[in-house]
Design an enzyme around this catalytic site. Sequence first.
Site, mmCIF file in Angstrom:
data_model
loop_
_atom_site.group_PDB
_atom_site.id
_atom_site.type_symbol
_atom_site.label_atom_id
_atom_site.label_comp_id
_atom_site.label_asym_id
_atom_site.label_seq_id
_atom_site.Cartn_x
_atom_site.Cartn_y
_atom_site.Cartn_z
ATOM 1 N N THR A 95 0.566 -1.086 0.081
ATOM 2 C CA THR A 95 0.065 -0.132 -0.176
ATOM 3 C C THR A 95 0.901 1.205 0.057
ATOM 4 O O THR A 95 1.800 1.229 0.739
ATOM 5 C CB THR A 95 -0.949 -0.078 1.225
ATOM 6 O OG1 THR A 95 -1.705 -1.296 1.174
ATOM 7 C CG2 THR A 95 -1.945 1.323 1.109
ATOM 8 N N THR A 113 -3.660 0.479 -3.039
ATOM 9 C CA THR A 113 -3.065 -0.691 -2.763
ATOM 10 C C THR A 113 -3.169 -1.973 -3.816
ATOM 11 O O THR A 113 -3.998 -1.890 -4.501
ATOM 12 C CB THR A 113 -3.614 -1.168 -1.409
ATOM 13 O OG1 THR A 113 -2.996 -2.412 -0.942
ATOM 14 C CG2 THR A 113 -5.010 -1.528 -1.527
ATOM 15 N N GLY A 182 -0.454 0.422 5.457
ATOM 16 C CA GLY A 182 -0.029 -0.416 6.682
ATOM 17 C C GLY A 182 -1.086 -1.341 6.977
ATOM 18 O O GLY A 182 -1.279 -1.832 8.183
ATOM 19 N N GLY A 183 -1.870 -1.779 6.081
ATOM 20 C CA GLY A 183 -3.027 -3.040 6.300
ATOM 21 C C GLY A 183 -3.831 -2.594 7.475
ATOM 22 O O GLY A 183 -4.360 -1.281 7.437
#
Length: 276
Positions: A95, A113, A182-183
Amino acid sequence: MSTLETQDMAALKPGPEAAHWVAEAGRLAYADRGLYVADPAFVSVPVRGLTDPGYLKSRAALVDPNKSMGKAQPGDPPFQKTFLWGASEGVENGTSHISIADRNGNAVSMTTTIEDGFGARLMTKGGFLLNNELTDFSFAATDDGKPVANRVEGGKRPRSSMAPTIVLDSNNKLYALVGSPGGSLIINYVVKTLVGILDWKLDPQVAVDLPNFGSRNGPTELEAGTEAETWKPALEAKGHEVRLIDKNSGIQAIVATPAGFVGGADSRREGVAIGS
């Protein structure tokens, strides 16, 4: 952020007390997110209920300033049309985020992402990688006999933690831009930075570079190798299960000031604040 608005965050310094409030707010938010949030074309997400001031006030009241609640349970917001079960997703590293503003008042906060370092490991003839967004779905279709809101279905969009944010001032003018890769940790990265900028009045670079901390409705996670490690005993004294982990954020922030724009780029990875 509504839970944090019930506390005078401006009176707190970066430290265990602030981390406690951010972590507890995160537990409540991630619990509701896990149960209710999925593609609105497939499930009836109770947005009105989840943002209802009375409901948010009742959720905030669950935070004990002296003790962690542990694992938060989803709430029961008003105006629901359906009940579904949810599950959380993991962390990825495919991302990117950019924050852009110009002198004419135009602004973009964009997170993009492909879900993993090389997405689906497939490249088109045009030279770009295909994404691997299937991993943003919940892998289990049911949980305890109930359908998972974010389960895999044809034509369905997966849930995402991406949180590109634009903040307007009281005159509806641009004040700040924030976002990060960062998910599932993105939400906490953005919250930390907004608290730093809005409540602690920090320079955006200082706010971006603060230690990362928060909770995804599990352990309270503190960024390893930073000052946040010293907060561990105080948080454990409040009943937090604390985990020290690497938090490779990539926060990008811009703040509009009378003298012009001020930017901050996360020193943890590639990125730079530039202007002309």
